[in-house]
Design a protein around this motif. Structure first.
Motif, PDB file in Angstrom:
ATOM      1  N   LEU A 134       1.649  -9.522  -6.170  1.00 31.40           N
ATOM      2  CA  LEU A 134       3.223  -9.101  -5.781  1.00 31.40           C
ATOM      3  C   LEU A 134       2.849  -7.441  -5.609  1.00 31.40           C
ATOM      4  O   LEU A 134       3.370  -6.431  -4.148  1.00 31.40           O
ATOM      5  CB  LEU A 134       4.113  -9.152  -5.835  1.00 31.40           C
ATOM      6  CG  LEU A 134       4.706 -10.813  -5.669  1.00 31.40           C
ATOM      7  CD1 LEU A 134       5.627 -11.091  -6.769  1.00 31.40           C
ATOM      8  CD2 LEU A 134       4.931 -10.805  -4.818  1.00 31.40           C
ATOM      9  N   ALA A 135       2.107  -7.001  -6.356  1.00 28.84           N
ATOM     10  CA  ALA A 135       2.226  -5.331  -6.731  1.00 28.84           C
ATOM     11  C   ALA A 135       0.744  -5.004  -6.000  1.00 28.84           C
ATOM     12  O   ALA A 135       0.926  -3.840  -5.051  1.00 28.84           O
ATOM     13  CB  ALA A 135       1.686  -4.612  -8.397  1.00 28.84           C
ATOM     14  N   ALA A 136       0.063  -5.759  -5.825  1.00 27.78           N
ATOM     15  CA  ALA A 136      -0.962  -5.315  -5.286  1.00 27.78           C
ATOM     16  C   ALA A 136      -0.345  -5.798  -3.721  1.00 27.78           C
ATOM     17  O   ALA A 136      -0.950  -4.517  -2.679  1.00 27.78           O
ATOM     18  CB  ALA A 136      -2.030  -6.432  -4.608  1.00 27.78           C
ATOM     19  N   VAL A 137       0.381  -6.218  -3.036  1.00 25.30           N
ATOM     20  CA  VAL A 137       1.365  -6.442  -1.414  1.00 25.30           C
ATOM     21  C   VAL A 137       2.157  -5.382  -1.228  1.00 25.30           C
ATOM     22  O   VAL A 137       1.799  -4.097  -0.254  1.00 25.30           O
ATOM     23  CB  VAL A 137       1.821  -7.505  -1.396  1.00 25.30           C
ATOM     24  CG1 VAL A 137       2.565  -7.940  -0.494  1.00 25.30           C
ATOM     25  CG2 VAL A 137       0.829  -8.757  -1.692  1.00 25.30           C
ATOM     26  N   GLN A 138       2.488  -5.048  -2.082  1.00 25.45           N
ATOM     27  CA  GLN A 138       3.497  -3.533  -1.970  1.00 25.45           C
ATOM     28  C   GLN A 138       3.866  -2.103  -1.926  1.00 25.45           C
ATOM     29  O   GLN A 138       3.117  -1.412  -0.878  1.00 25.45           O
ATOM     30  CB  GLN A 138       4.776  -3.798  -3.119  1.00 25.45           C
ATOM     31  CG  GLN A 138       5.389  -2.444  -3.492  1.00 25.45           C
ATOM     32  CD  GLN A 138       6.308  -3.249  -2.552  1.00 25.45           C
ATOM     33  OE1 GLN A 138       7.219  -3.751  -1.655  1.00 25.45           O
ATOM     34  NE2 GLN A 138       6.431  -1.799  -1.051  1.00 25.45           N
ATOM     35  N   ALA A 139       1.378  -2.287  -2.702  1.00 24.49           N
ATOM     36  CA  ALA A 139       1.002  -0.986  -2.511  1.00 24.49           C
ATOM     37  C   ALA A 139       0.096  -0.958  -0.950  1.00 24.49           C
ATOM     38  O   ALA A 139      -0.494   0.269  -0.845  1.00 24.49           O
ATOM     39  CB  ALA A 139      -0.439  -1.102  -3.446  1.00 24.49           C
ATOM     40  N   ALA A 140       0.074  -2.122  -1.063  1.00 21.38           N
ATOM     41  CA  ALA A 140      -0.677  -1.806   0.844  1.00 21.38           C
ATOM     42  C   ALA A 140       0.770  -1.914   1.739  1.00 21.38           C
ATOM     43  O   ALA A 140       0.048  -0.942   2.463  1.00 21.38           O
ATOM     44  CB  ALA A 140      -1.218  -3.488   0.779  1.00 21.38           C
ATOM     45  N   LEU A 141       0.878  -2.406   1.124  1.00 17.72           N
ATOM     46  CA  LEU A 141       2.024  -1.926   2.223  1.00 17.72           C
ATOM     47  C   LEU A 141       2.810  -0.791   2.248  1.00 17.72           C
ATOM     48  O   LEU A 141       2.741  -0.003   2.812  1.00 17.72           O
ATOM     49  CB  LEU A 141       3.588  -3.368   1.963  1.00 17.72           C
ATOM     50  CG  LEU A 141       3.107  -4.294   2.252  1.00 17.72           C
ATOM     51  CD1 LEU A 141       4.700  -5.436   2.247  1.00 17.72           C
ATOM     52  CD2 LEU A 141       2.857  -4.619   3.987  1.00 17.72           C
ATOM     53  N   ASP A 142       3.043   0.436   1.215  1.00 19.76           N
ATOM     54  CA  ASP A 142       2.882   1.112   0.925  1.00 19.76           C
ATOM     55  C   ASP A 142       2.143   2.881   1.802  1.00 19.76           C
ATOM     56  O   ASP A 142       2.288   3.369   1.875  1.00 19.76           O
ATOM     57  CB  ASP A 142       3.380   1.925  -0.875  1.00 19.76           C
ATOM     58  CG  ASP A 142       4.423   0.912  -1.107  1.00 19.76           C
ATOM     59  OD1 ASP A 142       5.590   0.543  -0.490  1.00 19.76           O
ATOM     60  OD2 ASP A 142       4.580   1.033  -2.777  1.00 19.76           O
ATOM     61  N   ALA A 143       0.912   1.988   1.675  1.00 18.99           N
ATOM     62  CA  ALA A 143       0.033   2.751   2.367  1.00 18.99           C
ATOM     63  C   ALA A 143      -0.370   2.389   3.660  1.00 18.99           C
ATOM     64  O   ALA A 143      -0.237   3.926   4.188  1.00 18.99           O
ATOM     65  CB  ALA A 143      -1.485   2.387   2.308  1.00 18.99           C
ATOM     66  N   VAL A 144      -0.061   1.546   4.419  1.00 16.90           N
ATOM     67  CA  VAL A 144       0.628   1.373   5.834  1.00 16.90           C
ATOM     68  C   VAL A 144       1.735   2.014   5.930  1.00 16.90           C
ATOM     69  O   VAL A 144       1.942   1.889   7.586  1.00 16.90           O
ATOM     70  CB  VAL A 144       0.124  -0.120   5.907  1.00 16.90           C
ATOM     71  CG1 VAL A 144       1.024  -0.469   7.840  1.00 16.90           C
ATOM     72  CG2 VAL A 144      -0.413  -1.025   5.576  1.00 16.90           C
ATOM     73  N   TYR A 145       3.041   1.565   4.893  1.00 16.95           N
ATOM     74  CA  TYR A 145       4.613   1.964   5.839  1.00 16.95           C
ATOM     75  C   TYR A 145       5.083   3.308   4.919  1.00 16.95           C
ATOM     76  O   TYR A 145       5.907   3.228   4.399  1.00 16.95           O
ATOM     77  CB  TYR A 145       5.207   1.344   6.053  1.00 16.95           C
ATOM     78  CG  TYR A 145       4.891   0.412   7.519  1.00 16.95           C
ATOM     79  CD1 TYR A 145       4.970   0.487   8.292  1.00 16.95           C
ATOM     80  CD2 TYR A 145       4.568  -0.790   6.796  1.00 16.95           C
ATOM     81  CE1 TYR A 145       4.112  -0.209   9.658  1.00 16.95           C
ATOM     82  CE2 TYR A 145       4.471  -1.776   7.020  1.00 16.95           C
ATOM     83  CZ  TYR A 145       3.844  -1.518   9.198  1.00 16.95           C
ATOM     84  OH  TYR A 145       3.174  -2.943   9.466  1.00 16.95           O
ATOM     85  N   PRO A 146       4.273   4.081   4.794  1.00 18.87           N
ATOM     86  CA  PRO A 146       4.835   5.668   3.528  1.00 18.87           C
ATOM     87  C   PRO A 146       6.340   5.849   3.481  1.00 18.87           C
ATOM     88  O   PRO A 146       6.420   6.085   4.795  1.00 18.87           O
ATOM     89  CB  PRO A 146       3.970   7.025   3.889  1.00 18.87           C
ATOM     90  CG  PRO A 146       3.007   6.693   5.596  1.00 18.87           C
ATOM     91  CD  PRO A 146       3.473   4.957   5.899  1.00 18.87           C
TER      92      PRO A 146
END
Length: 146
Positions: A134-146
């Protein structure tokens, strides 16, 4: 009815050995196939067969596993495992997916070094693995949608 329950996308570190698995259920109860055996085929993203049909190893009631070797996990990609068995009189093939990753945000040992995550009773390893995904998914989302 038999259904697959397990991680949606298991993440495995590149060039490492790792057990993948499946549990067969009937009405929410783990159930052994009849006969008590299952086979597995693993394909790469491009459809190339990585592991030809072979017997999976029984790992408890309704549970089967297969050990991926470092050779199987050398490429960064998503593998598809197809598990075939006859459960409750119905022949079926179920799929699991394994993402080969270059690294994790943190190791389970790193998480265990922090209180209160050092308690395996309060925080089972399976829960820490899920939290890491879940942390990896959230990090990926934060990178795409800052």
């Amino acid at each position: 009815m038999a259904v697959y329950r397990g991680p949606e996308l298991e993440r495995v570190m590149r060039a490492t050995g790792h057990d993948i698995g499946i549990t067969f259920y009937v009405d929410g109860t783990p159930t052994d196939p009849d006969p008590d055996e299952a086979t597995i085929v693993v394909n790469k993203e491009d459809g190339t067969e990585l592991i030809a049909s072979t017997a999976a190893i029984e790992d408890g009631v309704g549970k089967f596993k297969y050990t991926l070797t470092p050779t199987h996990t050398v490429d960064l990609e998503v593998l598809t495992a197809q598990w075939t068995a006859t459960v409750n009189g119905v022949a079926q093939t179920l799929e699991t997916h394994i993402k080969i990753v270059g690294g994790h945000l943190f190791t389970i040992a790193d998480a265990r070094a922090m209180e209160p995550l050092d308690s395996e009773t309060d925080y089972p390893t399976a829960n820490l693995v899920t939290a890491r995904v879940l942390a990896a998914v959230q990090a990926a989302l934060d990178a795409v949608y800052p």
